[in-house]
Design a protein around this motif. Structure first.
Motif, short mmCIF file in Angstrom:
data_model
loop_
_atom_site.label_atom_id
_atom_site.label_comp_id
_atom_site.label_asym_id
_atom_site.label_seq_id
_atom_site.Cartn_x
_atom_site.Cartn_y
_atom_site.Cartn_z
N PHE A 1 5.86 3.02 -5.82
CA PHE A 1 4.80 2.08 -5.44
C PHE A 1 4.58 1.00 -6.49
N GLU A 2 4.67 1.37 -7.77
CA GLU A 2 4.38 0.38 -8.81
C GLU A 2 5.51 -0.64 -8.94
N ARG A 3 6.69 -0.35 -8.40
CA ARG A 3 7.79 -1.30 -8.41
C ARG A 3 7.84 -2.11 -7.12
N GLY A 4 7.09 -1.69 -6.13
CA GLY A 4 7.03 -2.42 -4.87
C GLY A 4 7.74 -1.68 -3.75
N ALA A 5 6.97 -1.09 -2.85
CA ALA A 5 7.55 -0.38 -1.70
C ALA A 5 7.81 -1.37 -0.57
N ASP A 6 8.36 -0.86 0.52
CA ASP A 6 8.67 -1.68 1.69
C ASP A 6 7.60 -1.42 2.75
N ILE B 1 0.48 -3.59 -8.56
CA ILE B 1 -0.23 -3.79 -9.83
C ILE B 1 -1.32 -2.75 -10.01
N SER B 2 -2.06 -2.46 -8.94
CA SER B 2 -3.13 -1.46 -9.00
C SER B 2 -2.57 -0.08 -9.33
N ILE B 3 -1.46 0.28 -8.68
CA ILE B 3 -0.85 1.59 -8.92
C ILE B 3 -0.32 1.68 -10.35
N ARG B 4 0.29 0.61 -10.83
CA ARG B 4 0.84 0.61 -12.19
C ARG B 4 -0.26 0.80 -13.23
#
Length: 804
Positions: free
Chosen positions: A362-367, A343-346
Motif C-alpha cells: 500500500f505504501e508503494r501504491g496499490a492498483d 502517503i498515509s500508510i507510509r
C-alpha cells in the motif's frame, strides 16, 4: 518478492528454462538475487507403502514399519503416530541428504534395524512445522520420486525490486513482464462464479468512509456459515513455495491472493464486529489499539483505521486488530478489499515500526482497479475451501474516483536520449506489451499519447516512458558510444590554490588536520564565552536538524577544536599539534542565507619535542605558536606580520593573546586559551590557539617574490645595545630600524634583552645586530659607520633610546 517458475507458467506460456528466465528478468530491471531449485537432490526420496506397522518392543513412542518401495520391502523405525498400514509415505532411502545437510544412514534404533526414514513436510523443506510424517494421496506409483509424483519440483526466484516497481510485487506483475519478454499475452486466472444467497448484503452490513482522501475506495463481501480449518495441500505448498506460512483456509486465501495479484485483503470475524458495520476514518489522537501481533499501539489523528460501531478493529492497510481476528470458531466472515492513500500508510507504518506485507504494497501504491477482481476471486476461493453462503451483492463505496494519467512520448526524444533509431510502431508495440493503452499523438510531431494504468505509479513523465522503452527493447541493444567532449584546462581559483598551499604549509610544520561537523550545539558559544548579541556569532539554525546537538551552523572552528583536544586528552594523547581548515557560516544582515567563509584554526599543547632519550621536558608556549604562524606566513608570501597585544576574544587569555595583522589587514587572533574555557572543556594543560580568516589572509598577501641573486661581496655586522623605556616593545625598535632609509641594510636581529643590576629602573637594555651588504662593492668601515650612526640617531630621536 518471491515467485516460482510453475506459478508464472500458469499466467503466461513461455519456453525459457530456469537460468534463461533468471537472466531475462534481471536484464528487464527485476534483478534476481537468488534462485533455488526446489526438490533438487531429493530424487532418492520416493513414494513407498506401509505394508505393516507394529509397536517397537523396547520403546513406547516408536513403531516398526515394513516399507514397500515397489522393488523390495525394508524395515524402518519411525517416531511418528499419524500413519497406519496401507498409507503411502515419503521414504528417504539410505544415502539421502535432506535439507539441513542431514544424511540418512543404515542404523539400529533400540536394537531394531532401520534402513531409511519416513519424512515429514518439515524434513523435506515443504513446511516450517509439521506434526507427523507426510501422508501421500493414494494412487501414486511406488518408487517414484516424491517431488516428481506430487509435481513439487520447481524453481523459486527471489527478486530484489526497487521501490518504484510496486506493480511487480505479485506473481501476476512479474508474469506481465515475462509476457512482454517472450511476446505473449498474460492471462489472469478465471474467477469462478459465486453461489449467492437470497439475502442482500446491504441488509446485513454497511460501509461508511469518513475520509475519502485516506481511503478512496472500499469494497466488502459477506460469507456466512464458513467452516474454519486447515487449507488443502496444494494451497499450503503454494504458500510455502514463496515463503508464506499456512494459518487456516480463510486467511490463507487472502495471503494467496496477496502473492498472486499483489493486492492485500483482510478477513474480519463478522460476529466480532459490534453493530455489524464498517466505518473508515482517522483515529482519535492518543487512542490505544491492540494489533494482531499482540502489541498495544498508541495512534495519532493522522492514522487511518477501520472501525465497527464502537471502536477500531484494524489499522487500515497495515495490520488487523486482535479484536476482530478470524479464529477457529469463526462462522461469518466479512471480506475487505480496499485502496488506501500511500502517503498515509507510509507515515503510520514508519511511525509505529510495523512493516507488513500489506503496508509494503500500500505504501508503494496499490492498483485501485484490481480491488474488485481480488475480492471476487477471494470470495470464490473461500466458498470453495470453507463453504458458506455468500450474501447477495457486493458493497462498493467509491467516494473519490482516481483518474488515470496520460503521458505523451515522442519518437524524436526517445531516439535522441537512447541513441537508437526506433520507429513509432516499434515504440507502440513495446509499450502495449506491458498493457499500456496508446493512441497517436495529435499534431505534427510523431509520438504517442499513453494512458497509464493505476498499477504503474512510477510512470509520470515522458522520460519514465522512454526508460520503459529502453528496458523492454533490451539494454544490450543500446549502442556503446563515447561521449563527445572537449578537454578544458581550468585553473584553480585564487582561494582554492591558497587553501591548498596553506594546508601543505601546516602539514609541513608537523600539524595534523582534523575535520568536524559543520553542525554544532547552540550551547557551544556559552562554553567559549561568546556573547549572543555579537551579530557575527548569531546562530544560523538548521531547519531539519538530526539532533539538538547539531541544530545550528558553526560560526567558529574553536568549539569543535577544543572538543577534539578534550577528547584526545581524555585518551592520554597529551602532545597535540592540530589544525582545521574548513568553512564557517556567518549571519549577514538583510540576507536570508549566511556568508560562508573559510577559516583556519590550529592548536599546540603538550611537549615541544617527541618523547625520547635526549628529549628535554619542555612544553610548548606562546612563542612556539607565534613561530609556526610566522613560518607559514612566510611560505605563503604574506606581508610582514604585526601583532597587537590582547586579542579581545573571550576564549583567549587577555594577557597572553594578540591580534595578527598582515600589513594593516586584521587576519586573525592567537594566544593561550582562557583558563575558564579550558575548565569548561575539562582541559588540564595549557592550550595555545590561533584562528585565521583565510579571505583576509589572501587580501593581505604580498606580490609574488622576485629572485635576487646572493651578493658576491662580503657582509659586515654591527652590534649595538640601547637603553629604552620598558613601555617600548622590541617590535617598535625593529620597525624603527627598518624605517631608516639605509641602502645597504640587509638584516636586523634582536639577540638580547636585559634588565636589572646596572640598568636604571623603568628601563631595559636591548641588543640588536645589523648586517650590511652591498651587491655592487665591498663596503668600507667609513660607509658602514655612517649608516649605523644614522640608525642609532633615529632610535634616539623617535624612541628616546640611549646607546650603551
Amino acid at each position: 518478492m518471491n515467485v516460482t517458475y510453475k506459478w508464472l507458467k500458469e499466467f503466461v506460456d513461455f519456453d525459457l528454462d530456469g537460468d534463461q528466465l533468471s537472466h531475462q528478468l534481471t536484464m528487464a530491471g527485476l534483478e534476481v538475487d537468488y534462485m533455488e531449485h526446489l526438490g533438487a537432490g531429493l530424487d532418492s526420496v520416493i513414494v513407498a507403502q506401509l505394508d505393516r506397522v507394529e509397536a517397537h518392543p523396547d520403546a513406547d513412542k516408536l513403531t516398526m514399519c515394513q516399507v514397500n518401495t515397489g522393488t523390495e520391502v525394508i524395515p524402518v523405525v519411525c517416531g511418528a503416530k499419524n500413519h497406519k498400514q496401507g498409507d503411502l509415505i515419503a521414504l528417504a532411502q539410505v544415502g539421502t541428504i535432506l535439507p539441513g545437510d542431514f544424511k540418512i544412514k543404515k542404523s539400529k534404533i533400540r536394537g531394531a534395524v532401520s534402513q531409511g526414514m519416513l519424512c515429514s513436510e518439515k524434513e523435506l523443506g515443504l513446511a516450517e512445522e509439521s506434526e507427523g510424517i507426510l501422508i501421500l494421496p493414494q494412487g501414486l506409483a511406488l518408487g517414484t520420486p516424491v517431488f516428481d509424483a506430487l509435481g513439487l519440483k520447481d524453481i523459486r526466484y527471489e527478486i530484489g525490486l526497487t521501490p518504484n516497481r510496486a506493480d511487480c510485487l505479485s506473481v501476476a506483475g512479474v508474469a506481465r513482464e515475462v509476457a512482454a519478454m517472450v511476446g505473449k499475452t498474460m492471462t489472469l486466472p478465471e474467477v469462478a462464479p459465486v453461489d449467492e444467497a437470497a439475502e442482500e448484503i446491504e441488509k446485513l452490513t454497511s460501509v461508511t468512509i469518513e475520509d475519502a482522501d485516506g481511503c478512496p475506495r472500499y469494497m466488502a463481501r459477506l460469507i456466512q456459515g464458513v467452516k474454519i480449518g486447515p487449507s488443502p495441500g496444494w494451497l499450503v505448498r503454494r504458500l510455502e513455495s514463496v515463503g508464506q506460512r499456512s494459518i487456516n483456509n480463510v486467511v490463507d486465501v487472502t495471503n494467496y491472493l496477496l502473492m498472486e495479484l499483489g493486492h492485500p485483503l483482510h478477513a474480519f470475524d463478522f460476529g466480532s464486529l459490534r453493530g455489524q458495520r464498517i466505518i473508515v476514518k482517522r483515529a482519535a489522537d492518543g487512542e490505544s489499539f491492540v494489533t494482531l501481533d499482540g502489541q498495544t499501539r498508541t495512534l495519532q489523528g493522522s492514522d487511518m483505521v477501520i472501525c465497527d460501531a464502537e471502536g477500531s478493529v484494524a489499522l487500515a492497510g497495515v495490520m488487523g486488530g486482535e479484536n476482530s481476528e478470524v479464529e477457529d470458531d469463526t462462522v461469518d466472515v466479512l471480506l475487505e478489499s480496499a485502496y488506501f492513500d500511500p502517503i498515509s500508510i507510509r507515515r503510520t507504518s514508519k511511525r509505529l515500526g510495523i512493516h507488513s506485507e500489506a503496508s509494503h504494497r500500500f505504501e508503494r501504491g496499490a492498483d485501485i482497479d484490481i480491488v474488485p477482481v481480488a475480492l471476487e476471486r477471494a470470495t470464490a476461493l473461500i466458498q470453495q475451501l470453507a463453504g458458506g453462503r455468500v450474501a447477495k451483492g457486493v458493497i462498493d463505496t467509491y467516494p473519490k474516483t482516481l483518474e488515470k494519467r496520460t503521458v505523451a512520448i515522442t519518437v524524436n526524444k526517445t531516439n535522441r536520449l537512447l541513441g537508437l533509431d526506433l520507429t513509432l510502431q516499434q515504440i507502440d508495440t513495446l509499450l502495449r506489451s506491458i498493457e499500456l493503452e496508446t493512441t497517436a499523438l495529435a499534431g505534427d510531431e510523431e509520438g504517442l499519447q499513453v494512458v497509464i494504468p493505476m498499477s504503474r505509479h512510477d510512470l509520470e513523465r515522458e522520460v519514465d516512458l522512454i526508460e520503459e522503452v529502453a528496458r523492454l527493447n533490451g539494454y544490450d541493444n543500446i549502442p556503446v558510444t563515447m561521449p563527445a567532449s572537449r578537454v578544458v584546462h581550468r585553473r584553480k581559483e585564487t582561494q582554492q590554490s591558497f587553501v591548498t598551499q596553506l594546508r601543505d604549509a601546516m602539514v609541513a610544520q608537523g600539524a595534523r588536520e582534523i575535520i568536524n561537523y559543520s553542525f554544532v550545539s547552540p550551547t557551544s558559544w556559552d562554553k567559549i564565552q561568546l556573547k549572543q548579541d555579537d551579530l557575527r556569532r548569531t546562530n544560523v539554525r538548521v531547519l531539519n536538524p538530526l539532533t539538538e546537538e547539531q541544530s545550528v551552523m558553526r560560526t567558529s572552528l574553536v568549539p569543535g577544536m577544543l572538543e577534539v583536544v578534550s577528547r584526545n586528552l581524555a585518551y592520554r594523547s597529551d602532545d597535540l599539534r592540530l589544525f582545521e581548515l574548513r568553512p564557517v557560516f556567518n549571519v549577514v544582515a538583510d540576507q536570508d542565507q549566511p556568508c560562508e567563509v573559510v577559516n583556519l584554526c590550529a592548536i599546540l599543547t603538550g611537549r615541544r619535542e617527541l618523547e625520547g632519550w635526549s628529549q628535554q621536558d619542555d612544553t610548548v608556549d606562546f612563542f612556539d605558536l607565534k613561530g609556526l604562524v610566522e613560518v607559514v606566513a612566510q611560505q605563503l608570501n604574506l606581508s610582514s606580520l604585526q601583532v597587537e597585544a590582547d586579542a579581545c576574544q573571550s576564549y583567549l587569555h587577555p594577557g597572553k593573546s594578540c591580534r595578527i595583522y598582515s600589513g594593516k589587514k586584521l587576519i586573525g587572533v592567537m594566544g593561550e586559551v582562557h583558563p575558564v574555557v579550558q575548565d569548561a572543556y575539562d582541559i588540564n594543560q595549557p592550550v595555545f590557539l590561533v584562528e585565521l580568516d583565510v579571505p583576509a589572509m589572501i587580501a593581505g598577501r604580498a606580490q609574488a617574490a622576485t629572485f635576487q641573486p646572493i651578493s658576491r661581496f662580503p657582509d659586515v655586522y654591527r652590534d649595538s645595545a640601547i637603553l629604552i623605556d620598558d613601555e617600548v616593545s622590541a617590535d617598535q625598535v625593529l620597525k624603527g630600524i627598518g624605517s631608516v632609509k639605509v641602502k645597504n641594510l640587509d638584516d636586523v636581529v634582536l639577540f638580547d634583552l636585559y634588565s636589572g643590576k646596572g640598568i636604571p629602573e623603568g628601563k631595559k637594555s636591548l641588543a640588536f645586530r645589523v648586517r650590511y651588504r652591498s651587491t655592487e662593492k665591498t663596503l668600507t668601515d667609513d660607509e658602514i659607520n655612517k649608516m649605523h650612526a644614522k640608525i642609532v640617531k633615529s632610535l634616539e630621536k623617535n624612541l628616546g633610546a640611549e646607546l650603551r
